[in-house]
Design an enzyme around this catalytic site. Structure first.
Site, short mmCIF file in Angstrom:
data_model
loop_
_atom_site.label_atom_id
_atom_site.label_comp_id
_atom_site.label_asym_id
_atom_site.label_seq_id
_atom_site.Cartn_x
_atom_site.Cartn_y
_atom_site.Cartn_z
N CYS B 91 -13.58 3.57 -0.21
CA CYS B 91 -13.35 4.33 1.02
C CYS B 91 -13.80 5.78 0.84
CB CYS B 91 -11.88 4.22 1.43
SG CYS B 91 -11.60 4.60 3.16
N HIS B 191 -9.90 -1.76 0.96
CA HIS B 191 -8.86 -1.55 -0.04
C HIS B 191 -7.93 -2.76 0.03
CE1 HIS B 191 -7.68 0.83 3.58
NE2 HIS B 191 -6.51 0.26 3.39
#
Lengths: 461, 235
Positions: B91, B191
């Site tokens: 991310c 994630h």
């Protein structure tokens, strides 16, 4: 807005006219919707009632807040319990006038939930309100609260609130805008974001809550520099408080006027008071310290305030002991890593039950499971339940914690029947928690008992 | 000798349970009889020069800028990538590994670490939700990468790297691809944390870091979770 005023006896006097009629119509429609929601078993109906009211009268919240003395509580964790503490403290202060207090005790804390609670008790002229972080600015503007309690600020439901600093900024801007008309803010001195947000308020009472969660504050909200932090230290019998400060500007932990010391609270007069709360947990002593400071601003003495707070047992079902599928259970609610860090040490039974879901009300992203120290459960057995039990099972297997997965809530409780002396400890995210309250026959709304008639004399100023 | 796994600036780059990637890597080694340790290094402290794996996770705009500044000053991450250590960014951590990314409402362009040939710009809308991709070069069960994405930036891979995967459900890079690989440097959006949900990817990183193949490590809980997540997305 319909003008309203409080007469000398504390009675609300409302203006009549078309605005009033519209609000009345909206309230009736809202009540019908709430009734429909209840009989169809979909919930307490509080939010639905408020939603219908506000659709028919978009100005309803402002009208309902007007003319009342408002105390508001916000933050990521502990809002509901702190609101219960504060309402109980104010009621204790009002004595025979305790019925003048209205509170959204069920935790419905968005516009609709607040409007709904206020609409149900139009003659209660003191409102103690739990306010969602996103609604703080509106409640400040519409309700002009006397006191605003800002508890803490941490990661919660990042799938919806992408950046927690944006929320803190909305508080800060609203307080700055209100200037001298703004509330007295009671704020947790240990949280850099809270301190930054509260600083523009006309008056702040800083509370040292002895909180331990620091994973969410690395950068200064004012200048972006790194923050440094020293942890509290045990020095003989006493504790040297921790401290944080910015390395780039003057933002630092302010000296506290009210502080937690072990299981006691030191009030603004320096009196060290035993708490003796019925609600467990160190963090709830911090919440009580904030409620105590807020009650004092309202005019309730600390000793009286604490006597009220000691009557709080299971705010909106939290910490309630009940029976689910024949198994006695103690129910704890946690919604984010900071909350789990607080509640998990309170869950001491073996086995224990952990219930997980990830629908909108829980937050759809379960990555926070990896920020919780589940390793502390090693040596005990966890029953993983709820729709997302499998996510917890993976976390526990990497943590080396024995566990089994039983998705169905009732079946999970049947599986632990007779294995624990006394109630089995349960920690749950929001959605399964509501279902557990239903299964255990605990009302989602905990209404204050035996209210005297509204408008009685006396009480605090 | 113990395998060292570094959580780079957990307080800045760790908002999505990213420490979990460190936990997963270390446990997967320990359970195979290989010593492993996870080091959390915060800004102001030098990164170790001798670690085998460096992990960077999710963070907000301000944290990204600070992390780039501190890591550039420190230099150890660049030297690690040069000597072939595994660098794995998720991310925001993925975005700062690239050439450039943008911050703030005015989309101010910021230089990244330049370890991945990618550039990130604000996408048309924020990508939030479960994501499912297929890992390039893999087949069967282990090709599936499952996770949760939450990012406003869309990332364009340049000629110096190759995408890690192709999107089946979700957004990823925004062009149908997901993530990027350049030597031993990896970037990805999911994630969950991603290595907890995708053990084959975790072992792939460890095999690069150690330079040897690893024995299988069955974990039925992980298989069940993967099946459940795929089913939830209709695959």
């Amino acid at each position: 807005m319909v003008p309203m005023s409080v007469d000398t006896r504390g009675q609300l006097v409302r203006a009549s006219g078309p605005g009033r009629a519209r609000l009345a119509l909206a309230q009736t429609a809202g009540r019908l919707a709430a009734f429909a929601s209840r009989v169809s078993g979909r919930g307490s109906g509080a939010s639905i009632r408020g939603m219908v009211m506000m659709r028919l009268d978009p100005g309803a919240l402002g009208k309902l807040l007007g003319g009342r003395r408002v105390l508001a509580v916000s933050g990521t964790n502990g809002k509901t319990t702190t609101t219960h503490f504060l309402a109980a403290a104010i009621r204790a202060g009002l004595g025979p006038g305790a019925g003048r207090v209205v509170s959204n005790a069920d935790g419905a804390n968005l516009h609709h939930g607040i409007a709904s609670a206020l609409g149900e008790q139009p003659r209660a002229d003191v409102a103690v309100l739990e306010v969602d972080e996103r609604v703080v600015a509106d409640v400040l503007r519409l309700g002009r609260p006397e006191v605003l309690v800002l508890l803490n600020f941490s990661r919660d439901q990042l799938d919806r609130h992408h950046e927690i600093k944006a929320l803190a900024r909305s508080w800060r801007d609203a307080l700055a805008q209100m200037g001298a008309d703004g509330p007295v803010v009671v704020a947790n001195a240990e949280e850099p974001l809270v301190v930054w947000a509260a600083r523009p308020a006309r008056e702040v009472i800083w509370v040292d809550t002895q909180s331990t969660w620091s994973q969410d504050a690395a950068l200064c909200p004012e200048c972006g520099s790194l923050l440094t932090r020293t942890d509290p230290e045990q020095a003989g019998d006493s504790v040297i408080p921790g401290h944080w400060e910015c390395t780039g500007c003057d933002l630092a932990e302010p000296p506290a006027q009210v502080r937690v010391s072990g299981d006691r609270i030191i009030d603004r007069q320096g009196r060290e008071l035993p708490t003796d709360l019925q609600v467990p947990g160190k963090f709830n002593i911090g919440n009580a310290a904030c409620a105590l400071a807020a009650a004092e601003v309202f005019g309730v003495d600390s000793v009286t305030a604490l006597s009220g707070m000691r009557t709080v047992t299971a705010p909106a079902g939290r910490f309630s002991v009940t029976t689910i599928a024949g198994t006695p259970a103690r129910l704890m609610l946690s919604k984010n890593p900071a909350g789990w860090a607080e509640s998990l040490p309170l869950a001491t039974t073996d086995p224990l039950v952990l219930a997980i879901d990830a629908v909108a009300a829980d937050g759809k992203d379960l990555s926070w499971l990896w920020d919780v120290e589940f390793e502390q459960l090693r040596g005990r057995t966890v029953v993983c339940t709820g729709p997302r039990a499998a996510d917890l099972a993976v976390r526990l297997s990497y943590a080396g914690v024995a566990h089994e997965v039983i998705h169905d809530l009732s079946a999970a409780f049947r599986s632990v029947a007779g294995k624990v002396d006394g109630p089995v400890d349960v920690v749950s995210t929001y959605t399964p928690f509501q279902r557990l309250l239903d299964l255990g026959g605990v009302p989602r709304t905990t209404k204050p008992t035996a209210l005297p008639d509204v408008g009685a004399e006396g009480g605090a100023r | 000798m113990s395998v060292r796994i570094v959580l780079v600036y957990q307080s800045l780059l760790g908002i999505y349970g990213d420490r979990g990637n460190g936990t997963v890597l270390a446990e997967r080694l320990t359970r195979r009889g290989i010593d492993a340790e996870v080091l959390v290094v915060e800004p102001g402290t030098e990164l170790p020069e001798d670690a085998q794996v460096y992990l960077l996770g999710g963070g907000e705009d301000g944290a990204q800028t600070t992390a780039v500044r501190e890591l550039t000053k420190d230099g150890a991450l660049h030297r690690a990538a040069e000597r072939g250590a595994v660098v794995f960014g998720v991310c925001a951590g993925y975005q700062i590994l690239g050439n450039t990314f943008t911050v703030g409402d005015r989309q101010q362009e910021m230089p990244g670490l330049g370890l991945l040939d990618v550039d990130t710009r604000r996408g048309p809308e924020r990508a939030v939700g479960e994501i499912l991709t297929t890992w390039r070069g893999r087949s069967g069960e282990e090709q599936w990468i499952t996770g949760f994405e939450n990012h406003g930036g869309f990332t364009t891979p340049g000629p110096g790297c190759i995408p890690l995967a192709d999107v089946v459900v979700g957004v990823g890079n925004g062009d149908g691809t997901e993530g990027a690989v350049q030597g031993s440097v990896f970037g990805t959006y999911p994630h969950g944390p991603v290595l907890a949900r995708n053990p084959a990817l975790a072992d792939h990183l460890l095999e690069i870091a150690l330079g040897t193949p690893l024995d299988p490590l069955p974990m039925p809980e992980v298989d069940r979770l993967r099946a459940e997540r795929r089913k939830a997305l209709g695959h």
